[in-house]
Motif scaffolding. Structure first.
Motif: not given
Length: 688
Positions: A224-243
């Motif tokens: 189904i998927y050829t790649s993945y994206m992990v998102e990270k947040s320090s407050d649990g609200i504002n997430f940004s891609p890890i890479a």
């Protein structure tokens, strides 16, 4: 959804690596949206892929299903009036500025060269380098196309069909223009095949020292998927891609397929809570559903080991242990574990639950070894363990082992004795003392002369000695040379090698086709039964006709045939399955039976005065002798009989019309047999 061909893109390029001996094929994949259908393709040959970039692709759509009904003649539509080619290089500039994958594709198609590492020298090397360069262009181009569907469209490797209807199903056929050597492929799909892309499963975080290991299920979603994206947040609200780029699995191979995908996120500090979530990306650039958010915190590594400093032996199975550990380091660990082995090299076994960080003592109650080696492990919050040097603990032991139980054995025909018993459970068991005697009042002797290790033993006895039994006992011995009490005595019977005395026939009687036998029993005390056997005179093999117990001394054999000579034998068997001799236990009997055999089973005669006759009917019983026919004698009662009729064996009814009224007639039916066995005549009286 029926799939005629399925395309596996860059992540599976290795499994689709093309050899020039294989037939080049266009591999097709498609994905339904709510109002359109996306189509992607690639060729499984680097050389043909390069040629196809210049010739272009032809896409034909066939409508095969409408309103759930298969069309008898699919409706074909040419979606590419002109072959689909990569767009000119100038049109790539804007996209290249935004998308690195577009730059890779543009370079693979239009670049003058494509860097090949470890360049070779020489004429032959130039050819090899050219082949390497084509493969690299091909590999990186397919990878980039998987990462960017917009770039794949621009390269002529994708198509968006918006002129579709919800009640129809289509077959998309992709071929290379004017290239019959490249096999075309199709993919069947409709808008009804649209589904929401799932969130990856088994998304977990394992904390470590200034890093977090993230993992998720890769095997379930690899198609189904050829790649993945992990998102990270320090407050649990504002997430940004890890890479900056999506994560791909480069370790998946046919011979060793990956089940799980991993990513390590490096942290600047420990003890800070971070939130993570994950989504997959398809080869069409679609983003799947987000996973549930998980949290993790970096944990400090264990750098200081605890140290066992003292012990106090309470008894043979209990000891108090003490250890040291810096109090200021307690906040960085989960606690301690105590490990135990019976030698310094191990293996060690954990013998305690996790002990709280503030504790410094443990009372250990269990079966201790004669020599005990303890270690203590500090358990970090990331489950890392740091183990101390070992400490030797040797308790004083004056308690003997338990008395051995379950002693049993057997002696075979060669005098080999096999003993076995239940093993003792003491950890400090050294072995067993094995004792033997040949008579009940005799002193037991240690036959192994030292502790025997194991719970089975093989001995031997002489079968020529007069004693019929042998006696064994056991005692257990521990590592402190404490010896247990003696086990129960095991009595074994030595095997009997002498067969029993033979029984003797004393009389027989041959009467009415039966043979009655009588014999004198064997005088041996260990006889358990007899076997009566028979054979026809002149035959070699004896056949057992009866198994008899020791109390019976006669038998009647009624399964004999007239005028045959039989030999009988009687054998005795003892408890050791030894049989007596046949030398004086046989008798010969000549069977003579003059008793007529009953042949006629049914016979009746019915007078019929109206028709002036008597009607006879009869039938034969089953017989070993063949019936040839029937002789019937007739007389008026009180006068001698005379032969009246001779009949074949297939006649079963007869009429007599030579009759006088008020006469009493006698009819004598005599069967005629092929053998010389006498047949019983049947007489019938009829009053007419």
């Amino acid at each position: 959804m029926s799939k005629i061909k399925f395309l596996l893109f860059f992540l599976f390029v290795i499994s689709l690596s093309y050899s020039q001996t294989k037939h080049a094929t266009v591999m097709v994949n498609a994905r339904a949206q709510k109002d359109k259908i996306l189509v992607r393709w690639a060729i499984n040959s680097p050389v043909e892929w390069q040629k196809a970039n210049k010739k272009g692709y032809i896409i034909t759509r066939s409508t095969v299903l409408r309103d759930g009904v298969v069309l008898s003649k699919p409706e074909k539509t040419l979606l590419t009036p002109k072959p689909l080619l990569p767009e000119p290089l100038d049109s790539w500039l804007d996209l290249v500025q935004k998308d690195n994958n577009a730059a890779i594709i543009a370079q693979s198609i239009y670049g003058d060269s494509f860097e090949v590492t470890a360049a070779k020298e020489g004429e032959l090397s130039k050819i090899v380098n050219m082949a390497d360069e084509i493969n690299q262009r091909y590999t990186f181009a397919l990878y980039a196309a998987d990462m960017s569907f917009l770039a794949a469209l621009k390269a002529g490797w994708g198509f968006v069909d918006e002129n579709v209807k919800k009640n129809e199903v289509y077959a998309y056929q992709v071929s290379v223009f004017e290239s019959p050597k490249v096999k075309e492929s199709s993919y069947m799909i409709g808008l009804k095949d649209y589904s929401v892309l799932p969130a990856p499963t088994d998304f977990i975080a394992i904390p470590d020292d200034k890093k977090v290991l993230l993992s998720w299920d890769y095997e379930t979603f690899k198609r189904i998927y050829t790649s993945y994206m992990v998102e990270k947040s320090s407050d649990g609200i504002n997430f940004s891609p890890i890479a900056t780029t999506p994560l791909v699995n480069l370790n998946d191979k046919d011979e060793h397929p990956s089940k799980t995908m991993y990513y390590i996120d490096t942290l600047s500090v420990n003890e800070k809570l971070y939130h993570y979530r994950l989504y997959g990306i398809t080869s069409f650039g679609e983003k799947g559903e987000l996973t549930k958010t998980i949290t993790a915190t970096g944990v400090s590594a264990v750098v200081t080991a605890a140290r066992l400093v003292d012990y106090n032996i309470v008894n043979s199975n209990e000891v108090n242990l003490e250890w040291d550990y810096p109090k200021e380091s307690e906040g960085f660990i989960q606690g301690y574990e105590i490990n135990l082995a019976d030698n310094d090299k191990g293996p060690y076994k954990v013998v305690s639950k996790i002990i709280p960080p503030s504790e410094r003592k443990l009372n250990y109650k269990d079966n201790l070894f004669p020599s005990n080696y303890f270690t203590i492990s500090v358990v970090g919050k990331n489950n890392q363990r740091l183990t101390s040097q070992s400490m030797l603990v040797q308790p004083v032991d004056s308690i003997p082992p338990a008395i051995p139980t379950g002693l049993e054995g057997v002696i075979d025909s060669l005098g080999v004795v096999r003993l076995k018993w239940k093993p003792n459970l003491e950890k400090d068991l050294r072995g067993y003392r094995i004792l033997k005697a040949n008579n009940p009042g005799e002193e037991f002797v240690d036959i192994y002369h030292q502790s025997y290790v194991g719970n089975s033993y093989q001995d031997s006895v002489s079968l020529k000695m007069t004693n019929s039994k042998v006696y064994y006992r056991l005692a257990a011995e521990d590592m402190r040379f404490n010896i247990s009490g003696l086990s129960e005595i095991l009595v074994l019977d030595k095997p009997d090698k002498i067969p029993p005395a033979a029984p003797i026939f004393k009389d027989y009687d041959n009467k009415d086709g039966k043979v009655k036998l009588k014999w004198i029993r064997s005088y041996s005390e260990d006889v358990v039964g007899y076997s009566l056997r028979r054979r026809e005179k002149g035959q070699e093999k004896w056949i057992e006709i009866k198994q008899i117990n020791d109390t019976i001394q006669e038998y009647t054999d009624d399964r004999v045939e007239n005028k045959k000579i039989y030999q009988y034998a009687i054998l005795a068997k003892d408890k050791s399955n030894l049989w007596s001799s046949l030398d004086h236990s046989t008798i010969t009997v000549n069977v003579l039976n003059f008793t007529p055999a009953k042949i006629i089973g049914f016979l009746q005669g019915l007078p019929d005065r109206e028709n002036k006759k008597i009607v006879f009917s009869w039938d034969y019983v089953k017989s070993k002798s063949k019936i040839l026919g029937l002789s019937i004698y007739k007389n008026v009662k009180g006068t001698p009989p005379t032969l009246w009729r001779e009949l074949n064996n297939d006649v079963f009814t007869l009429e007599d019309k030579n009759l006088k009224i008020n006469q009493e007639y006698e009819y004598h039916f005599v069967p005629n047999l092929e053998s010389d066995t006498p047949a019983k005549a049947e007489t019938l009286t009829v009053i007419y």
